[in-house]
Design an enzyme around this catalytic site. Structure first.
Site, PDB file in Angstrom:
ATOM      1  N   GLY A  55      34.489  28.487  41.311  1.00 43.00           N
ATOM      2  CA  GLY A  55      34.520  28.523  39.852  1.00 43.00           C
ATOM      3  C   GLY A  55      33.445  27.626  39.293  1.00 43.00           C
ATOM      4  O   GLY A  55      32.901  26.778  40.016  1.00 43.00           O
ATOM      5  N   CYS A  82      34.678  26.700  47.929  1.00 41.43           N
ATOM      6  CA  CYS A  82      33.743  26.104  46.969  1.00 41.43           C
ATOM      7  C   CYS A  82      34.497  25.212  45.967  1.00 41.43           C
ATOM      8  O   CYS A  82      35.039  24.184  46.369  1.00 41.43           O
ATOM      9  CB  CYS A  82      32.936  27.206  46.293  1.00 41.43           C
ATOM     10  SG  CYS A  82      31.471  26.557  45.484  1.00 41.43           S
ATOM     11  N   TYR A  83      34.601  25.607  44.709  1.00 45.48           N
ATOM     12  CA  TYR A  83      35.375  24.802  43.764  1.00 45.48           C
ATOM     13  C   TYR A  83      36.803  24.591  44.299  1.00 45.48           C
ATOM     14  O   TYR A  83      37.395  23.517  44.155  1.00 45.48           O
ATOM     15  CB  TYR A  83      35.408  25.490  42.387  1.00 45.48           C
ATOM     16  CG  TYR A  83      36.271  24.776  41.375  1.00 45.48           C
ATOM     17  CD1 TYR A  83      35.757  23.725  40.633  1.00 45.48           C
ATOM     18  CD2 TYR A  83      37.601  25.148  41.172  1.00 45.48           C
ATOM     19  CE1 TYR A  83      36.556  23.051  39.713  1.00 45.48           C
ATOM     20  CE2 TYR A  83      38.407  24.489  40.261  1.00 45.48           C
ATOM     21  CZ  TYR A  83      37.876  23.442  39.529  1.00 45.48           C
ATOM     22  OH  TYR A  83      38.659  22.774  38.629  1.00 45.48           O
ATOM     23  N   HIS A 169      30.686  30.097  50.948  1.00 37.75           N
ATOM     24  CA  HIS A 169      31.430  31.310  50.567  1.00 37.75           C
ATOM     25  C   HIS A 169      31.581  32.270  51.754  1.00 37.75           C
ATOM     26  O   HIS A 169      30.645  33.015  52.052  1.00 37.75           O
ATOM     27  CB  HIS A 169      30.713  32.024  49.418  1.00 37.75           C
ATOM     28  CG  HIS A 169      30.823  31.294  48.126  1.00 37.75           C
ATOM     29  ND1 HIS A 169      31.865  31.496  47.247  1.00 37.75           N
ATOM     30  CD2 HIS A 169      30.046  30.332  47.584  1.00 37.75           C
ATOM     31  CE1 HIS A 169      31.719  30.689  46.205  1.00 37.75           C
ATOM     32  NE2 HIS A 169      30.621  29.963  46.380  1.00 37.75           N
ATOM     33  N   GLU A 171      33.257  34.900  51.796  1.00 28.24           N
ATOM     34  CA  GLU A 171      33.523  36.268  51.338  1.00 28.24           C
ATOM     35  C   GLU A 171      32.253  37.089  51.099  1.00 28.24           C
ATOM     36  O   GLU A 171      32.332  38.293  50.910  1.00 28.24           O
ATOM     37  CB  GLU A 171      34.384  36.242  50.057  1.00 28.24           C
ATOM     38  CG  GLU A 171      33.692  35.725  48.795  1.00 28.24           C
ATOM     39  CD  GLU A 171      33.690  34.206  48.665  1.00 28.24           C
ATOM     40  OE1 GLU A 171      33.802  33.510  49.691  1.00 28.24           O
ATOM     41  OE2 GLU A 171      33.535  33.712  47.531  1.00 28.24           O
ATOM     42  N   GLY A 224      38.071  62.862  36.344  1.00 22.92           N
ATOM     43  CA  GLY A 224      37.466  61.747  37.083  1.00 22.92           C
ATOM     44  C   GLY A 224      38.385  61.347  38.240  1.00 22.92           C
ATOM     45  O   GLY A 224      39.543  61.767  38.303  1.00 22.92           O
ATOM     46  N   VAL A 225      37.862  60.512  39.111  1.00 18.48           N
ATOM     47  CA  VAL A 225      38.608  60.180  40.335  1.00 18.48           C
ATOM     48  C   VAL A 225      39.969  59.541  40.007  1.00 18.48           C
ATOM     49  O   VAL A 225      41.000  59.965  40.530  1.00 18.48           O
ATOM     50  CB  VAL A 225      37.796  59.196  41.221  1.00 18.48           C
ATOM     51  CG1 VAL A 225      38.538  58.896  42.500  1.00 18.48           C
ATOM     52  CG2 VAL A 225      36.415  59.749  41.512  1.00 18.48           C
ATOM     53  N   ASP A 226      39.958  58.550  39.123  1.00 20.04           N
ATOM     54  CA  ASP A 226      41.184  57.778  38.917  1.00 20.04           C
ATOM     55  C   ASP A 226      42.313  58.623  38.317  1.00 20.04           C
ATOM     56  O   ASP A 226      43.428  58.642  38.836  1.00 20.04           O
ATOM     57  CB  ASP A 226      40.920  56.557  38.012  1.00 20.04           C
ATOM     58  CG  ASP A 226      39.803  55.684  38.569  1.00 20.04           C
ATOM     59  OD1 ASP A 226      39.526  55.800  39.780  1.00 20.04           O
ATOM     60  OD2 ASP A 226      39.201  54.922  37.803  1.00 20.04           O
ATOM     61  N   SER A 227      42.007  59.316  37.206  1.00 17.74           N
ATOM     62  CA  SER A 227      43.104  60.079  36.600  1.00 17.74           C
ATOM     63  C   SER A 227      43.514  61.239  37.504  1.00 17.74           C
ATOM     64  O   SER A 227      44.679  61.620  37.538  1.00 17.74           O
ATOM     65  CB  SER A 227      42.745  60.560  35.190  1.00 17.74           C
ATOM     66  OG  SER A 227      41.695  61.490  35.206  1.00 17.74           O
ATOM     67  N   SER A 228      42.569  61.771  38.295  1.00 19.38           N
ATOM     68  CA  SER A 228      42.919  62.882  39.189  1.00 19.38           C
ATOM     69  C   SER A 228      43.861  62.415  40.298  1.00 19.38           C
ATOM     70  O   SER A 228      44.850  63.076  40.603  1.00 19.38           O
ATOM     71  CB  SER A 228      41.663  63.473  39.835  1.00 19.38           C
ATOM     72  OG  SER A 228      40.817  63.993  38.849  1.00 19.38           O
ATOM     73  N   LYS A 366      38.456  50.764  43.465  1.00 15.40           N
ATOM     74  CA  LYS A 366      37.951  52.137  43.410  1.00 15.40           C
ATOM     75  C   LYS A 366      37.917  52.816  44.786  1.00 15.40           C
ATOM     76  O   LYS A 366      38.371  53.951  44.936  1.00 15.40           O
ATOM     77  CB  LYS A 366      36.534  52.107  42.828  1.00 15.40           C
ATOM     78  CG  LYS A 366      35.978  53.467  42.501  1.00 15.40           C
ATOM     79  CD  LYS A 366      36.417  53.850  41.132  1.00 15.40           C
ATOM     80  CE  LYS A 366      35.906  55.169  40.670  1.00 15.40           C
ATOM     81  NZ  LYS A 366      36.367  55.392  39.299  1.00 15.40           N
TER      82      LYS A 366
END
Ligand code: XMP
Length: 510
Positions: A55, A82-83, A169, A171, A224-228, A366
């Site tokens: 952070g 880190c922080y 980091h 990650e 779209g992908v999400d609503s489908s 996603k």
């Protein structure tokens, strides 16, 4: 199901979502909570381990964000990054000071391999540093287990209490052994690696079935992908009690409305209502050239249409939305400047009176949504669709949106997409589309002077759409696309390729 969970506590660092991602990529479920979550909230999640993120704050400042100190009494392993590492030093009796050298970028690091956090690693490697402050005095009970040339206390460890801190980091990809370090932490936590999409799908369907049995739900389906994926999931749970409303706003790509209808109505046999509202949208857009006004007009009209349709359907208690995890996290940041007013079919709750909003993808990223789509047996062409903005082609048709310009744009865009797919690049490029910039220029075709539209091609590489680089498409592909567009699309005599990154540009032109 009560799944082993790693809690990531958010102290505002830029890589925070990435930490959650990395843990999930290692097949352990992970969630993020704000840094000031109460100890009760934390306990409710029953975490197997906790990670404090990086952070921008300075831990010794008066208002520095700190977690509830009781978190250290839970007996749960904690990794501070880190922080997050500094705050452990600060809160547990050590001290933190500004470093002599600000360290940003790659650094050589030596690990003490006898520490369980570093078991099995190469003793030396690279790590990614991004800090001004560092631990100056190790807190009691801790020892130093990694060092870089300019940061002697690059990692600290208290194995007895299972508390660990790394100044670098793990990650990010620039720490090549970062995944191994995170995996070691997960082993220390004894977290079960059981995060699998097939299980998630089965559990989600069962849960939705139980909750919604015999009740009706409405889904605004954009294709779209999400609503489908959300619609297919709900359809598995409640079948025809799910009503999908698909609004053809006249701003869709070539054949798009037909494809969506075929998939959902024919393949899935869903309760699918298609509303042809093209004329209404084009009327609302007549004379509008300002990008923000266009976006607002489309958003408002969408709500009107949706409202009218849901009234026709009668009382429905549940609204289904394809909200995904980054939307949930991002909606937490309130100070961001408005670059564009995004319009999603998701922005509907105030419009219609629903008892509850169902967001079955709320916890997913996603690419996890895509994996869920695959697990649900959805075809690749739906699951791996590129993102498409809510306002559709309107934000790619600069100046006034007219049917004539839309027609040119659809054809050019179709050719571009077709050639990218033929070249096998469709999975590699994040987004690729045509834009009609409202610009006429002089050309020569045969022996004739022409004065016709230019088409701009936009293709970008990105991982999250927050930043993007223009895609390095082979010249041969660009050449074919350009030839085909000027030859096959009437009233176009010029094709240009957009070579701007985001920032300073954005992905869409409006
Ligand atoms: P920009 O143009 O801001 O776009 O770089 C970032 C990503 O968001 C998509 N986009 C939208 N998506 N509703 C959406 O659902 C919108 O109004 C919208 N506007 C832009 C864009 O295609 C890119 O993927």
């Amino acid at each position: 199901m009560n799944r082993d969970t790693i809690l990531v506590m958010d102290f505002g660092g830029q890589y925070n979502q990435l930490i959650v991602r990395r843990i999930r990529d290692l097949s352990v479920y992970s969630e993020m909570l704000p840094f000031d979550a109460s100890i009760e909230e934390i306990k409710k999640k029953n975490p197997k381990g906790i990670i404090f993120t990086g952070g921008p704050a300075v831990v010794t400042d008066k208002d520095a964000p700190l977690p509830d100190p009781k978190v250290f009494e839970l007996g749960v392993p904690i990794l501070g990054i880190c922080y997050g590492c500094q705050l452990m030093g600060h809160m547990l009796g050590g001290s933190v000071e500004a470093s002599d050298i600000r360290e940003y970028g790659s650094a050589r690091v030596a690990f003490r391999l006898e520490d369980p956090l570093f078991w099995g690693l190469d003793p030396e490697g690279l790590c990614w540093m991004s800090h001004t402050y560092q631990i100056s005095k190790t807190p009691p009970g801790f020892r130093v287990v990694a060092s870089t040339p300019s940061c002697e206390k690059a990692a600290i460890s208290n194995n007895e209490k299972k508390l660990y801190g790394v100044q670098f980091h793990p990650e990010v990809v620039h720490t090549p052994q970062g995944d191994d370090i995170l995996r070691n932490f997960l082993n220390i936590c004894q977290a079960c690696a059981d995060w699998r999409m097939e299980d998630f799908a089965a559990e989600a369907v069962a849960g939705l079935k139980q909750k919604l049995e015999g009740k009706k739900a409405l889904c605004a389906l954009s294709g779209g992908v999400d609503s489908s994926v959300a619609a297919v999931l709900l359809n598995r749970a409640i079948g025809k009690d799910l009503i999908c409303v698909f609004v053809d706003n006249g701003l869709l790509r070539l054949n798009e409305a037909k494809e969506v209808e075929e998939l959902f109505k024919k393949k899935y046999d869903m309760n699918f209502v298609k509303v042809d509202a093209s004329d209404r949208f084009l009327q609302k857009l007549a004379g509008v050239t300002d990008p923000e006004k266009k976006r607002k007009a489309i958003g408002e009209e969408f709500i009107r249409v949706f409202e009218e349709e849901s009234k026709k359907i009668g009382q429905v208690d549940y609204l289904v939305q394809g909200t995904i995890y980054p939307d949930v996290i991002e909606s937490g940041s309130k100070n961001a400047a408005v670059i564009k007013s995004h319009h999603n079919v998701g922005g509907l709750p105030q419009a219609v009176d629903f008892k509850e909003i169902i967001e079955p993808l709320r916890s997913l990223f996603k690419d996890e949504v895509r994996r869920l789509g695959v697990a649900l047996g959805m075809p690749d062409r739906m699951v791996y669709r590129q993102p498409f903005p809510g306002p559709g082609l309107a934000v790619r048709c600069l100046g006034e949106v007219t049917e004539e310009k839309l027609e040119i744009l659809r054809k050019a865009d179709f050719i571009f997409r077709e050639e990218i797919a033929k070249a096998g690049l469709d999975r590699d490029i994040w987004q690729y589309f045509a834009v009609i910039p409202n610009l006429l220029s002089v050309g020569v075709m045969g022996d004739e002077r022409t004065y016709a539209h230019a088409i701009a091609l936009r293709a970008v590489a990105s991982t999250d759409a927050m930043t993007a680089d223009w895609a390095e498409i082979p010249h041969s592909v660009l050449k074919t696309v350009s030839n085909r567009i000027v030859n096959e699309v009437p009233n176009v005599n010029r094709v240009v390729y957009d070579i701007t990154s985001k920032p300073p540009a954005t992905i869409e032109w409006e």
